[in-house]
Every structure is written in C-alpha cells, then in structure tokens.
Write an enzyme that holds these catalytic residues in place. Structure first.
Site, mmCIF file in Angstrom:
data_model
loop_
_atom_site.group_PDB
_atom_site.id
_atom_site.type_symbol
_atom_site.label_atom_id
_atom_site.label_comp_id
_atom_site.label_asym_id
_atom_site.label_seq_id
_atom_site.Cartn_x
_atom_site.Cartn_y
_atom_site.Cartn_z
ATOM 1 C CG ASN A 30 47.691 -22.435 81.289
ATOM 2 O OD1 ASN A 30 48.333 -22.249 80.263
ATOM 3 N ND2 ASN A 30 46.683 -23.297 81.359
ATOM 4 C CB SER A 46 46.769 -27.651 87.910
ATOM 5 O OG SER A 46 45.564 -28.289 87.747
ATOM 6 C CD GLU A 92 46.560 -27.284 77.974
ATOM 7 O OE1 GLU A 92 47.468 -28.053 77.574
ATOM 8 O OE2 GLU A 92 45.375 -27.384 77.617
ATOM 9 C CG HIS A 111 46.153 -21.274 77.311
ATOM 10 N ND1 HIS A 111 45.495 -21.205 76.098
ATOM 11 C CD2 HIS A 111 45.525 -22.251 78.023
ATOM 12 C CE1 HIS A 111 44.521 -22.097 76.086
ATOM 13 N NE2 HIS A 111 44.515 -22.736 77.236
ATOM 14 C CG HIS A 113 39.926 -21.143 77.826
ATOM 15 N ND1 HIS A 113 39.524 -22.061 78.774
ATOM 16 C CD2 HIS A 113 41.083 -21.637 77.306
ATOM 17 C CE1 HIS A 113 40.405 -23.062 78.824
ATOM 18 N NE2 HIS A 113 41.355 -22.827 77.952
ATOM 19 C CE1 TYR A 132 45.422 0.646 63.920
ATOM 20 C CE2 TYR A 132 47.618 -0.152 64.504
ATOM 21 C CZ TYR A 132 46.534 0.679 64.753
ATOM 22 O OH TYR A 132 46.561 1.519 65.822
ATOM 23 C CG HIS A 173 41.879 -25.254 74.039
ATOM 24 N ND1 HIS A 173 42.745 -26.263 74.385
ATOM 25 C CD2 HIS A 173 41.881 -24.406 75.093
ATOM 26 C CE1 HIS A 173 43.219 -26.043 75.598
ATOM 27 N NE2 HIS A 173 42.711 -24.909 76.038
ATOM 28 C CE1 TYR A 226 54.615 3.038 70.414
ATOM 29 C CE2 TYR A 226 54.061 0.731 70.732
ATOM 30 C CZ TYR A 226 53.931 2.048 71.103
ATOM 31 O OH TYR A 226 53.138 2.374 72.160
HETATM 32 ZN ZN LIG Z 1 43.010 -24.039 77.887
#
Ligand SMILES: [Zn+2]
Length: 232
Positions: A30, A46, A92, A111, A113, A132, A173, A226
């Site tokens: 999300n 959702s 969330e 967010h 997965h 880096y 998660h 930068y």
């Molecule tokens: Zn999640």
C-alpha cells in the site's frame, strides 16, 4: 475540483509502477502521501487491484485516521467524489499515520512484500551494507519486531524502529520505505529490494564483504549532496 487530485494520481501511478517492477503482486502492499499543508493523507483502498484504481478510489484521511468527506459543494455538484465512502482504507493505515506523526520530514510511505527484502524479514535479519546503495535506507536496514498485520502493535513497532532510517523490514511480513516525496520513497523501496537480492545472491556463492561504518558515512554524505541538487 477533486481534493488532492495530484496526490491521488501519484498514488495510482506508483501503484502501477510497484506492480510493474514486481515489488508486489495483486493488491498486496500500500501507498500513501501526506499533504501537510492541507492536513490530509491520500491512501490506497483495501482490496482493489491496482490496475482498476481510479482517483475516486483513493481515500482521504486526517492524521487521526478519520475518513474525510468531500465538501458539501462537491456533493451538490453531484459528481461521484463520495463514491469512495464504500471503500475502506488500506488495512495498514495505522502504521502510515504513525510514521507521519513520528517523522515530520516525510510525506510519503510505500509498503511492499517484495520477495528478497521479505526473505530477510522472514529471517528477522537486518540487511547489512553489502552494497553501498543500502544508503537509501541508512547504514543498514533494521527489522521491526513481528506483530499481526493491521494492528496497533505493528504500528508501534514500526514507529519505534524507523528512527532516521528511510526503510525498515517488518519481521515475517515485508518492507516499509518512507521519503520526502513519493518518488523518493518508491526509489528507496526499489533500491533496497535490489540490495536484498544482491545480499542473498552473494551469500549463495560466498561470503559478502560488508562495507565499513566509515565508508557508509561517506556514502550517506554524498547522497545528501546529490539529493539537495535534485529538485524533488
Ligand atoms: Zn503488508
């Protein structure tokens, strides 16, 4: 004029990018943007597939999580701006709000997965600076302790782990990335997925060389220069 139209469009654009760059599948993950001058947060709903999203579907909340109605004048205009009242914000939403409360320097949260970052998350293992580009997150990518998705406990764990990192893993998660803009937050999510993959691959065939603390200080300093030259 639809409130926060620009932010709604950005969220749709980056939702599609998130699917295209394989940072998520289906309706997983999300995104949100906080317009601090308006005091409003635009967030993905959702359970809608990203490719079906329209600006109407993006929900607006205040910082306490109340769903904000469009103005009466809009209702009188009888456009369907309020169609989104049938939708629920992302499950969330709690941690998005917790992050905005905790960090006044961020205006976007992503967010995902994404598979390699989530691999480390499922080992409850931080991502060390094997490359880096981990500097997109900080000197490493720490892990927020596990809590059930969508809970207050998860929001608290995330808020207490984020510190000044721009990305953290959520145990068992996934990943959360934050930034000044949606572009910053998204780039960070993408780069950290890359570093997680490289870390995984190097461990498959050998022992990765971890960059020193001093070197990471230098890289982070260079990133600041930068970043400040960029017009975000
Ligand atoms: Zn999640």
């Amino acid at each position: 004029m639809m409130k926060l139209l620009h932010e709604r469009e950005e969220i749709i654009k980056y939702s599609l990018k998130m699917v295209k760059s394989a940072l998520t599948t289906g309706s997983g993950g999300n995104l949100s943007i906080f317009n601090r001058s308006e005091g409003l947060i635009a967030i993905t709903p959702s359970g809608i597939e990203y490719h079906e999203l329209t600006p109407n579907d993006i929900l607006l909340l205040d910082i306490d999580g109340n769903i904000i109605s469009s103005s009466n004048s809009t209702l009188l205009n009888s456009n369907l701006q309020d169609a989104n009242f049938n939708l629920k914000p992302s499950s969330e939403v709690g941690f998005h709000l917790a992050l905005y409360r905790k960090r006044s320097d961020i205006n976007a949260v992503v967010h995902t997965h994404s598979p390699y970052a989530t691999t480390f998350a499922c080992l409850n293992r931080e991502i060390m600076p094997v490359h880096y580009l981990v500097a997109f997150a900080g000197k490493k990518v720490p892990v927020a302790p596990y809590a059930t998705f969508g809970t207050r406990e998860l929001a608290d764990n995330i808020a207490s782990t984020i510190d000044d990192y721009n990305a953290i893993l959520l145990a068992n998660h996934g990943l959360v990335a934050v930034g000044k803009t949606m572009q910053n937050a998204f780039n960070t999510a993408e780069e950290i997925e890359f570093v997680a993959r490289i870390c995984y691959q190097t461990e498959c065939i050998g022992k990765p060389i971890i960059l020193s603390d001093d070197e990471m200080d230098k890289v982070i300093e260079k990133f600041k220069d930068y970043g400040s030259k960029e017009k975000s």
